[in-house]
Write a protein that holds these residues in place. Structure first.
Motif, PDB file in Angstrom:
ATOM      1  N   SER A  67      56.685  47.197  44.208  1.00  0.00           N
ATOM      2  CA  SER A  67      58.156  47.043  43.796  1.00  0.00           C
ATOM      3  C   SER A  67      58.555  47.194  42.404  1.00  0.00           C
ATOM      4  O   SER A  67      59.717  47.059  41.862  1.00  0.00           O
ATOM      5  CB  SER A  67      58.422  45.479  44.149  1.00  0.00           C
ATOM      6  N   ASP A  68      57.613  47.629  41.591  1.00  0.00           N
ATOM      7  CA  ASP A  68      57.929  47.858  40.181  1.00  0.00           C
ATOM      8  C   ASP A  68      58.832  48.857  39.810  1.00  0.00           C
ATOM      9  O   ASP A  68      58.540  50.057  40.174  1.00  0.00           O
ATOM     10  CB  ASP A  68      56.475  47.903  39.447  1.00  0.00           C
ATOM     11  N   ARG A  69      59.946  48.480  39.363  1.00  0.00           N
ATOM     12  CA  ARG A  69      61.023  49.492  38.929  1.00  0.00           C
ATOM     13  C   ARG A  69      60.637  50.401  37.660  1.00  0.00           C
ATOM     14  O   ARG A  69      61.471  50.994  37.294  1.00  0.00           O
ATOM     15  CB  ARG A  69      62.302  48.875  38.981  1.00  0.00           C
ATOM     16  N   PHE A  70      59.728  49.733  36.882  1.00  0.00           N
ATOM     17  CA  PHE A  70      59.554  50.162  35.595  1.00  0.00           C
ATOM     18  C   PHE A  70      58.294  51.094  35.639  1.00  0.00           C
ATOM     19  O   PHE A  70      57.889  51.412  34.590  1.00  0.00           O
ATOM     20  CB  PHE A  70      59.554  49.183  34.489  1.00  0.00           C
ATOM     21  N   ALA A  71      57.822  51.148  36.645  1.00  0.00           N
ATOM     22  CA  ALA A  71      56.643  52.429  36.724  1.00  0.00           C
ATOM     23  C   ALA A  71      56.945  53.180  37.830  1.00  0.00           C
ATOM     24  O   ALA A  71      58.016  53.095  38.637  1.00  0.00           O
ATOM     25  CB  ALA A  71      55.300  51.565  37.082  1.00  0.00           C
ATOM     26  N   SER A  95      63.620  44.401  33.317  1.00  0.00           N
ATOM     27  CA  SER A  95      61.962  44.453  33.406  1.00  0.00           C
ATOM     28  C   SER A  95      61.513  42.818  33.507  1.00  0.00           C
ATOM     29  O   SER A  95      60.351  42.949  33.768  1.00  0.00           O
ATOM     30  CB  SER A  95      61.642  45.250  32.229  1.00  0.00           C
ATOM     31  N   GLN A  96      62.183  41.674  33.275  1.00  0.00           N
ATOM     32  CA  GLN A  96      61.607  40.595  33.359  1.00  0.00           C
ATOM     33  C   GLN A  96      62.121  40.049  34.801  1.00  0.00           C
ATOM     34  O   GLN A  96      61.707  38.925  35.291  1.00  0.00           O
ATOM     35  CB  GLN A  96      62.337  39.519  32.331  1.00  0.00           C
ATOM     36  N   PHE A  97      62.977  40.803  35.615  1.00  0.00           N
ATOM     37  CA  PHE A  97      63.128  40.347  37.162  1.00  0.00           C
ATOM     38  C   PHE A  97      61.985  40.083  37.902  1.00  0.00           C
ATOM     39  O   PHE A  97      61.391  41.267  38.183  1.00  0.00           O
ATOM     40  CB  PHE A  97      64.175  41.132  37.698  1.00  0.00           C
ATOM     41  N   LYS A 101      58.575  43.061  40.256  1.00  0.00           N
ATOM     42  CA  LYS A 101      57.148  42.847  39.701  1.00  0.00           C
ATOM     43  C   LYS A 101      56.091  42.781  40.767  1.00  0.00           C
ATOM     44  O   LYS A 101      56.517  42.278  42.023  1.00  0.00           O
ATOM     45  CB  LYS A 101      56.806  41.572  38.772  1.00  0.00           C
ATOM     46  N   ASP A 102      54.901  43.309  40.450  1.00  0.00           N
ATOM     47  CA  ASP A 102      53.851  43.144  41.681  1.00  0.00           C
ATOM     48  C   ASP A 102      53.008  41.989  41.062  1.00  0.00           C
ATOM     49  O   ASP A 102      53.388  41.646  40.213  1.00  0.00           O
ATOM     50  CB  ASP A 102      53.109  44.448  41.595  1.00  0.00           C
ATOM     51  N   GLN A 103      52.178  41.741  42.120  1.00  0.00           N
ATOM     52  CA  GLN A 103      51.179  40.757  41.661  1.00  0.00           C
ATOM     53  C   GLN A 103      50.359  41.252  40.427  1.00  0.00           C
ATOM     54  O   GLN A 103      50.159  42.461  40.448  1.00  0.00           O
ATOM     55  CB  GLN A 103      49.868  40.552  42.938  1.00  0.00           C
ATOM     56  N   PRO A 104      49.619  40.459  39.843  1.00  0.00           N
ATOM     57  CA  PRO A 104      49.639  39.130  39.711  1.00  0.00           C
ATOM     58  C   PRO A 104      50.741  38.480  38.987  1.00  0.00           C
ATOM     59  O   PRO A 104      51.163  37.344  39.177  1.00  0.00           O
ATOM     60  CB  PRO A 104      48.529  38.705  38.885  1.00  0.00           C
ATOM     61  N   TYR A 105      51.635  39.218  38.213  1.00  0.00           N
ATOM     62  CA  TYR A 105      52.577  38.610  37.156  1.00  0.00           C
ATOM     63  C   TYR A 105      53.655  37.963  38.307  1.00  0.00           C
ATOM     64  O   TYR A 105      54.437  37.029  38.073  1.00  0.00           O
ATOM     65  CB  TYR A 105      53.353  39.606  36.422  1.00  0.00           C
ATOM     66  N   HIS A 106      53.997  38.561  39.264  1.00  0.00           N
ATOM     67  CA  HIS A 106      54.929  38.226  40.363  1.00  0.00           C
ATOM     68  C   HIS A 106      54.557  36.793  40.793  1.00  0.00           C
ATOM     69  O   HIS A 106      55.375  35.843  40.753  1.00  0.00           O
ATOM     70  CB  HIS A 106      55.224  38.742  41.462  1.00  0.00           C
ATOM     71  N   PRO A 300      73.611  41.997  54.630  1.00  0.00           N
ATOM     72  CA  PRO A 300      74.263  42.283  53.131  1.00  0.00           C
ATOM     73  C   PRO A 300      73.433  43.333  52.635  1.00  0.00           C
ATOM     74  O   PRO A 300      73.738  44.077  51.740  1.00  0.00           O
ATOM     75  CB  PRO A 300      74.645  41.015  52.386  1.00  0.00           C
ATOM     76  N   ILE A 301      72.163  43.632  53.093  1.00  0.00           N
ATOM     77  CA  ILE A 301      71.133  44.303  52.499  1.00  0.00           C
ATOM     78  C   ILE A 301      70.791  45.193  53.281  1.00  0.00           C
ATOM     79  O   ILE A 301      70.211  44.956  54.433  1.00  0.00           O
ATOM     80  CB  ILE A 301      69.949  43.735  51.851  1.00  0.00           C
ATOM     81  N   ARG A 302      71.144  46.674  53.043  1.00  0.00           N
ATOM     82  CA  ARG A 302      70.797  47.698  54.006  1.00  0.00           C
ATOM     83  C   ARG A 302      69.187  48.046  53.914  1.00  0.00           C
ATOM     84  O   ARG A 302      68.562  48.178  55.120  1.00  0.00           O
ATOM     85  CB  ARG A 302      71.434  48.973  53.779  1.00  0.00           C
ATOM     86  N   ALA A 303      69.083  48.246  52.645  1.00  0.00           N
ATOM     87  CA  ALA A 303      67.709  48.911  52.672  1.00  0.00           C
ATOM     88  C   ALA A 303      66.822  48.294  51.209  1.00  0.00           C
ATOM     89  O   ALA A 303      67.768  48.440  50.358  1.00  0.00           O
ATOM     90  CB  ALA A 303      67.518  50.375  52.815  1.00  0.00           C
ATOM     91  N   LEU A 304      65.480  48.450  51.074  1.00  0.00           N
ATOM     92  CA  LEU A 304      65.102  48.257  49.882  1.00  0.00           C
ATOM     93  C   LEU A 304      63.875  49.393  49.821  1.00  0.00           C
ATOM     94  O   LEU A 304      63.326  49.632  50.460  1.00  0.00           O
ATOM     95  CB  LEU A 304      64.318  46.958  49.729  1.00  0.00           C
ATOM     96  N   ALA A 305      63.821  49.614  48.331  1.00  0.00           N
ATOM     97  CA  ALA A 305      62.790  50.736  48.086  1.00  0.00           C
ATOM     98  C   ALA A 305      61.304  50.513  47.543  1.00  0.00           C
ATOM     99  O   ALA A 305      61.431  49.253  47.010  1.00  0.00           O
ATOM    100  CB  ALA A 305      63.456  51.926  47.210  1.00  0.00           C
ATOM    101  N   ARG A 306      60.481  50.913  47.783  1.00  0.00           N
ATOM    102  CA  ARG A 306      59.247  50.827  47.251  1.00  0.00           C
ATOM    103  C   ARG A 306      58.634  52.094  46.575  1.00  0.00           C
ATOM    104  O   ARG A 306      59.027  53.192  47.076  1.00  0.00           O
ATOM    105  CB  ARG A 306      58.200  49.943  48.248  1.00  0.00           C
ATOM    106  N   TRP A 307      57.318  52.099  46.216  1.00  0.00           N
ATOM    107  CA  TRP A 307      56.686  53.454  46.029  1.00  0.00           C
ATOM    108  C   TRP A 307      55.262  53.425  46.322  1.00  0.00           C
ATOM    109  O   TRP A 307      54.806  52.187  45.954  1.00  0.00           O
ATOM    110  CB  TRP A 307      57.226  54.243  44.651  1.00  0.00           C
TER     111      TRP A 307
END
Ligand code: HEM
Length: 416
Positions: A67-71, A95-97, A101-106, A300-307
């Motif tokens: 889920s990390d948008r900063f990587a 970047s603090q949302f 974040k992924d595990q373990p910070y999430h 209200p949410i159509r779709a969410l992205a991952r990588w």
């Protein structure tokens, strides 16, 4: 990505922002799902997942899907956009949302915030929410036309989240404007310098607004979510002041846009299925299952992205490391393999295993609050109004990949 997958790319199917995709998503998603439930989209340059089982497995695969948008690919886009605009504060707080974040910070932040956000503490808000619904619905009466989004659907969640957090709700019009600018960065794509600059300014104002409130709570704790976030502690860990502010911004943002769109999408759904509105009038206790059904039918949410952090196979498709994966909740929620008569609004539907709130470790934290507000709104509006007539000749939705929100909803409320 294989050659076969590229060949499977279809220019028409690949336009996630076409008029059909935005205004008639059920039709578009059905075509996509039938063609290929895990489809390489050449234009978006990523995988678009529309089958129910595949979407669930994508949400649950935290090891391989990030889920990390900063990587990964999203990080590259953001850094490029950041270079073109000076948006340090925006990126620092985004970047603090913990949703990104992924595990373990999430796990660390979510466990602290969870303590502050329990279903029981949310349930305590029910009488206040009921009172607010009644108050906000009064101006809708006896009018030839009312702006349902601005006058009702927006007001309710923003007042509730502001009061729950403990921030002054009289700043709500400002909060709405700031949050729209943030939304332009979050929901669209952070690759446009002007949009990033507006996002930067909005974030700066939200932080300036929240910092003194957070500091005041430190001096004088109150019975609210900001105080609870500051006091949350586990094995000696605390949230820093900036983390509290960042996650308060996340909640203001996540907590109103989505619920506003859910309530208004619900009004549209009932206008398509008037017999279900009458059923809710006869049986107001169906407000709970009706809320779940509206979440499924037109959430209200159509779709969410991952990588993908590493290569793996999803429904026989070879997903490569670093490739983007779009989990289309709207499509999963209309998959006939998971729901009988998926294109029918059935407010008695139960069980209703929709994925409108996601799945796995990131499952919506605010789900109990969104449910409570929508249940109370639907129950009251159905009790008071024989019908809520939609005056727009055509309905249009904001052209974004992630959210499903109306541009305008003009209504006439008919008394019972
Ligand atoms: C109908 C209304 C809502 C819908 C459909 C919705 C949907 C979602 C979804 C799908 C996610 C998962 C994101 C992901 O997996 O990447 C999520 C996460 C989240 N939502 Fe909601 N949401 C709603 C209302 C709210 C409200 C009212 C709040 C707060 C007051 C809220 C706060 C959050 C937070 C903090 C997260 C991040 C959770 C995490 O990453 O662990 N949401 N929401």
């Amino acid at each position: 990505m294989t050659d076969a997958a590229v060949a499977a790319g279809d220019a028409d199917l690949d336009d996630l922002l076409s008029d059909e995709a935005i205004d008639y998503p059920a039709r578009y998603h059905a075509r996509l799902r039938q063609a290929d439930p895990v489809h390489w989209n050449q234009r978006w340059r990523g995988w678009v997942v529309t089958g129910y089982d595949e979407v669930i497995s994508g949400f649950r695969d935290h090891q391989r899907l990030s889920s990390d948008r900063f990587a990964g690919p999203f990080g590259v886009e953001l850094r490029r956009a950041a270079q073109r605009s000076s948006s340090e504060q925006l990126l620092n707080f985004l970047s603090q949302f913990f949703v990104w974040k992924d595990q373990p910070y999430h796990t660390h932040v979510r466990s602290l915030v969870n303590k502050a956000f329990t279903p029981r503490s949310v349930e305590r808000l029910r009488p206040r929410v009921r009172g607010l619904v009644r108050e906000l619905a009064q101006p809708l009466r006896g009018r030839d036309g009312a702006d349902f989004l601005a006058e009702f659907a927006f007001q309710l969640p923003v007042i509730v989240i502001a009061e729950y957090l403990g921030v002054p709700s009289d700043a709500r019009q400002d909060v709405r404007a700031w949050s729209e600018d943030l939304g332009a960065v979050i929901f669209v794509r952070g690759d446009d310098a002007e949009r990033m600059q507006r996002g930067e300014a909005a974030m700066a104002r939200l932080v300036d607004f929240l910092r003194p409130v957070v500091r005041a709570r430190r001096r004088e704790p109150r019975d609210d979510l900001l105080t609870a976030m500051m006091q949350a502690e586990e094995r000696g860990d605390f949230l820093s002041e900036d983390e509290v502010i960042a996650n308060a911004v996340l909640m203001v943002f996540a907590g109103h846009e989505t619920t506003m769109n859910l309530i208004s999408n619900g009004i549209v759904a009932f206008s398509e299925w008037p017999e279900e509105w009458r059923r809710l009038q006869r049986e107001p206790d169906l407000a709970r299952t009706a809320t779940e059904e509206v979440l499924r039918y037109d959430g209200p949410i159509r779709a969410l992205a991952r990588w993908a952090k590493e290569p793996f196979s999803l429904a026989g498709r070879a997903i490569g490391a670093g490739e983007r994966v779009l989990l289309v909740q709207h499509a999963a929620n209309r998959d006939p393999a998971a729901f009988a008569g998926p294109d029918r609004l059935d407010i008695r539907r139960w069980p209703n295993r929709h994925v409108a709130f996601g799945q796995g470790i990131h499952t919506c934290l605010g789900a109990p609050l969104a449910r409570l507000e929508t249940q109370e709104a639907l129950r009251y509006l159905a009790a008071e109004f024989a019908a809520i007539e939609i005056l727009n000749e055509e309905l249009h939705y904001h052209p974004t990949i992630v959210s499903r929100g109306l541009q305008q909803l003009r209504v006439r409320c008919h008394e019972r």
